[in-house]
Design a protein around this motif. Structure first.
Motif, PDB file in Angstrom:
ATOM      1  N   LYS A  21      44.185  80.856  56.837  1.00 38.46           N
ATOM      2  CA  LYS A  21      45.280  80.737  57.805  1.00 38.46           C
ATOM      3  C   LYS A  21      46.509  81.472  57.295  1.00 38.46           C
ATOM      4  O   LYS A  21      47.063  81.131  56.244  1.00 38.46           O
ATOM      5  CB  LYS A  21      45.621  79.269  58.044  1.00 38.46           C
ATOM      6  CG  LYS A  21      46.688  79.063  59.127  1.00 38.46           C
ATOM      7  CD  LYS A  21      46.860  77.592  59.448  1.00 38.46           C
ATOM      8  CE  LYS A  21      47.987  77.357  60.437  1.00 38.46           C
ATOM      9  NZ  LYS A  21      47.689  77.955  61.766  1.00 38.46           N
ATOM     10  N   THR A  22      46.920  82.488  58.052  1.00 36.89           N
ATOM     11  CA  THR A  22      48.096  83.274  57.661  1.00 36.89           C
ATOM     12  C   THR A  22      49.094  83.400  58.810  1.00 36.89           C
ATOM     13  O   THR A  22      50.043  84.182  58.719  1.00 36.89           O
ATOM     14  CB  THR A  22      47.690  84.685  57.199  1.00 36.89           C
ATOM     15  OG1 THR A  22      47.031  85.359  58.291  1.00 36.89           O
ATOM     16  CG2 THR A  22      46.760  84.622  55.998  1.00 36.89           C
ATOM     17  N   LEU A  38      51.580  73.394  48.081  1.00 37.83           N
ATOM     18  CA  LEU A  38      51.463  74.651  48.814  1.00 37.83           C
ATOM     19  C   LEU A  38      52.824  75.096  49.343  1.00 37.83           C
ATOM     20  O   LEU A  38      53.594  74.278  49.851  1.00 37.83           O
ATOM     21  CB  LEU A  38      50.513  74.490  50.000  1.00 37.83           C
ATOM     22  CG  LEU A  38      49.015  74.537  49.733  1.00 37.83           C
ATOM     23  CD1 LEU A  38      48.263  74.117  50.986  1.00 37.83           C
ATOM     24  CD2 LEU A  38      48.576  75.929  49.306  1.00 37.83           C
ATOM     25  N   THR A  39      53.083  76.381  49.233  1.00 38.04           N
ATOM     26  CA  THR A  39      54.331  76.961  49.743  1.00 38.04           C
ATOM     27  C   THR A  39      53.990  78.171  50.591  1.00 38.04           C
ATOM     28  O   THR A  39      53.119  78.967  50.222  1.00 38.04           O
ATOM     29  CB  THR A  39      55.255  77.378  48.586  1.00 38.04           C
ATOM     30  OG1 THR A  39      55.543  76.234  47.779  1.00 38.04           O
ATOM     31  CG2 THR A  39      56.555  77.961  49.111  1.00 38.04           C
ATOM     32  N   LEU A  40      54.655  78.311  51.721  1.00 38.57           N
ATOM     33  CA  LEU A  40      54.459  79.462  52.593  1.00 38.57           C
ATOM     34  C   LEU A  40      55.689  80.367  52.518  1.00 38.57           C
ATOM     35  O   LEU A  40      56.807  79.905  52.667  1.00 38.57           O
ATOM     36  CB  LEU A  40      54.243  79.014  54.045  1.00 38.57           C
ATOM     37  CG  LEU A  40      53.191  77.936  54.287  1.00 38.57           C
ATOM     38  CD1 LEU A  40      53.080  77.656  55.775  1.00 38.57           C
ATOM     39  CD2 LEU A  40      51.837  78.343  53.705  1.00 38.57           C
ATOM     40  N   ARG A  41      55.442  81.660  52.266  1.00 37.06           N
ATOM     41  CA  ARG A  41      56.533  82.636  52.296  1.00 37.06           C
ATOM     42  C   ARG A  41      56.417  83.432  53.594  1.00 37.06           C
ATOM     43  O   ARG A  41      55.407  84.100  53.842  1.00 37.06           O
ATOM     44  CB  ARG A  41      56.455  83.593  51.109  1.00 37.06           C
ATOM     45  CG  ARG A  41      57.729  84.442  50.934  1.00 37.06           C
ATOM     46  CD  ARG A  41      57.505  85.620  50.014  1.00 37.06           C
ATOM     47  NE  ARG A  41      56.908  85.254  48.746  1.00 37.06           N
ATOM     48  CZ  ARG A  41      57.583  84.860  47.667  1.00 37.06           C
ATOM     49  NH1 ARG A  41      58.901  84.763  47.720  1.00 37.06           N
ATOM     50  NH2 ARG A  41      56.935  84.565  46.549  1.00 37.06           N
ATOM     51  N   GLU A  59      52.388  84.254  53.717  1.00 32.42           N
ATOM     52  CA  GLU A  59      51.423  84.192  52.620  1.00 32.42           C
ATOM     53  C   GLU A  59      51.489  82.788  52.040  1.00 32.42           C
ATOM     54  O   GLU A  59      52.569  82.213  51.893  1.00 32.42           O
ATOM     55  CB  GLU A  59      51.729  85.235  51.545  1.00 32.42           C
ATOM     56  CG  GLU A  59      53.090  85.102  50.877  1.00 32.42           C
ATOM     57  CD  GLU A  59      53.258  86.015  49.679  1.00 32.42           C
ATOM     58  OE1 GLU A  59      52.264  86.216  48.948  1.00 32.42           O
ATOM     59  OE2 GLU A  59      54.383  86.499  49.469  1.00 32.42           O
ATOM     60  N   ALA A  60      50.322  82.230  51.760  1.00 31.35           N
ATOM     61  CA  ALA A  60      50.251  80.893  51.191  1.00 31.35           C
ATOM     62  C   ALA A  60      50.199  80.995  49.671  1.00 31.35           C
ATOM     63  O   ALA A  60      49.383  81.726  49.111  1.00 31.35           O
ATOM     64  CB  ALA A  60      49.027  80.152  51.714  1.00 31.35           C
ATOM     65  N   ILE A  61      51.090  80.264  49.010  1.00 24.17           N
ATOM     66  CA  ILE A  61      51.195  80.287  47.549  1.00 24.17           C
ATOM     67  C   ILE A  61      50.823  78.909  47.025  1.00 24.17           C
ATOM     68  O   ILE A  61      51.385  77.901  47.453  1.00 24.17           O
ATOM     69  CB  ILE A  61      52.625  80.654  47.116  1.00 24.17           C
ATOM     70  CG1 ILE A  61      53.038  81.989  47.745  1.00 24.17           C
ATOM     71  CG2 ILE A  61      52.732  80.716  45.601  1.00 24.17           C
ATOM     72  CD1 ILE A  61      54.509  82.297  47.612  1.00 24.17           C
ATOM     73  N   ARG A  62      49.904  78.845  46.109  1.00 21.82           N
ATOM     74  CA  ARG A  62      49.423  77.555  45.598  1.00 21.82           C
ATOM     75  C   ARG A  62      50.330  77.058  44.475  1.00 21.82           C
ATOM     76  O   ARG A  62      49.915  76.906  43.325  1.00 21.82           O
ATOM     77  CB  ARG A  62      47.989  77.669  45.122  1.00 21.82           C
ATOM     78  CG  ARG A  62      46.997  77.959  46.235  1.00 21.82           C
ATOM     79  CD  ARG A  62      45.575  77.862  45.769  1.00 21.82           C
ATOM     80  NE  ARG A  62      44.798  76.972  46.625  1.00 21.82           N
ATOM     81  CZ  ARG A  62      43.630  76.470  46.312  1.00 21.82           C
ATOM     82  NH1 ARG A  62      43.103  76.717  45.143  1.00 21.82           N
ATOM     83  NH2 ARG A  62      42.992  75.692  47.139  1.00 21.82           N
ATOM     84  N   LYS A  63      51.577  76.817  44.852  1.00 17.35           N
ATOM     85  CA  LYS A  63      52.561  76.279  43.911  1.00 17.35           C
ATOM     86  C   LYS A  63      53.537  75.404  44.680  1.00 17.35           C
ATOM     87  O   LYS A  63      53.710  75.566  45.892  1.00 17.35           O
ATOM     88  CB  LYS A  63      53.354  77.410  43.226  1.00 17.35           C
ATOM     89  CG  LYS A  63      52.595  78.250  42.232  1.00 17.35           C
ATOM     90  CD  LYS A  63      53.523  79.274  41.601  1.00 17.35           C
ATOM     91  CE  LYS A  63      52.814  80.127  40.556  1.00 17.35           C
ATOM     92  NZ  LYS A  63      53.724  81.132  39.962  1.00 17.35           N
TER      93      LYS A  63
END
Length: 237
Positions: A6-7, A145-148, A227-231
């Motif tokens: 998912k983007t 999870l963080t979305l940029r 973009e999904a960032i796993r942090k």
């Protein structure tokens, strides 16, 4: 999000009281990464609408989670147990994300070596049990999870393309009792495309026959690409 499929996500642009039957005269928002121009009968009379987010913004994701709770938060001088303040004492407590399954059911001094049964889960000492919480209650520090945000545009809901529907996270597998765009013969009812699956089921499940948000209403939506960032958001530069 966890699988990286998912983007994109879509959010209805709030209706404009001034121009309820509006059009967007700037569908290309390259120069306006978070704005759209709505106008009425005359293009020179209108209003610029800001999207809630801008390119580059970081959004932290809430998800359903389990958290290990202590046996007791404390007692009054008279011996009455004091209820813990919601989430206030949770920072640093073990958490387990529901998307990963059920938390470990381990023995402790109260529930014995075999833990609990019947859908309840014992937590390791000094905690008592795992308590499940809906996503709305997830605190910022628990998010993994963080979305940029990388792009924003405005479009009509029904204008979603097949490729974009897949970017919404759909894939060729079961969605409830349906199979998404597989088209394989001799199986349960199939949907011909990811677009139809998104509009007829994902979106309709959310908004039903809502007057301004349904598929039939075909509302203007903000399309957020990310973009999904796993942090955790506070760990992202």
């Amino acid at each position: 999000l966890l699988e990286g499929r998912k983007t994109q996500t879509r959010r209805v642009i709030k209706p404009l009281k001034k121009f309820p039957e509006c059009n967007i005269c700037r569908p290309d928002l390259a120069a306006f990464d978070h704005q759209a121009w709505f106008h009425g009968e005359y293009e020179t009379v209108g209003v610029m609408v800001d999207a809630p987010y801008s390119v580059g913004d970081l959004l932290w994701v809430r998800e359903t989670f389990w958290i290990a709770e202590y046996y007791s938060y404390g007692s009054t001088p008279g011996g009455c147990e004091i209820s813990p303040p919601p989430l206030a004492y949770h920072r640093g407590s073990p958490v387990f994300y529901a998307a990963d399954g059920n938390p470990p059911n381990v023995g402790n001094r109260t529930y014995g070596p075999d833990g609990l049964s019947g859908g309840a889960f014992a937590a390791p000492d000094p905690y008592a049990v795992w308590v499940k919480n809906p996503s709305i209650h997830m605190p910022r520090w628990d998010s993994r999870l963080t979305l940029r945000v990388t792009n924003i545009r405005a479009e009509r809901l029904q204008d979603i393309s097949e490729a974009d529907a897949r970017e919404e996270g759909l894939r060729s597998e079961e969605l409830g009792r349906y199979l998404l765009w597989s088209g394989r013969a001799n199986e349960r009812p199939t949907l011909p495309s990811a677009k139809r699956a998104f509009l007829d089921h994902v979106w309709t499940d959310l908004y039903g026959e809502h007057e301004t948000k349904s598929v039939g209403a075909n509302p203007w939506v903000w399309v957020y690409e990310f973009e999904a960032i796993r942090k955790n958001v506070d760990e992202v530069n």
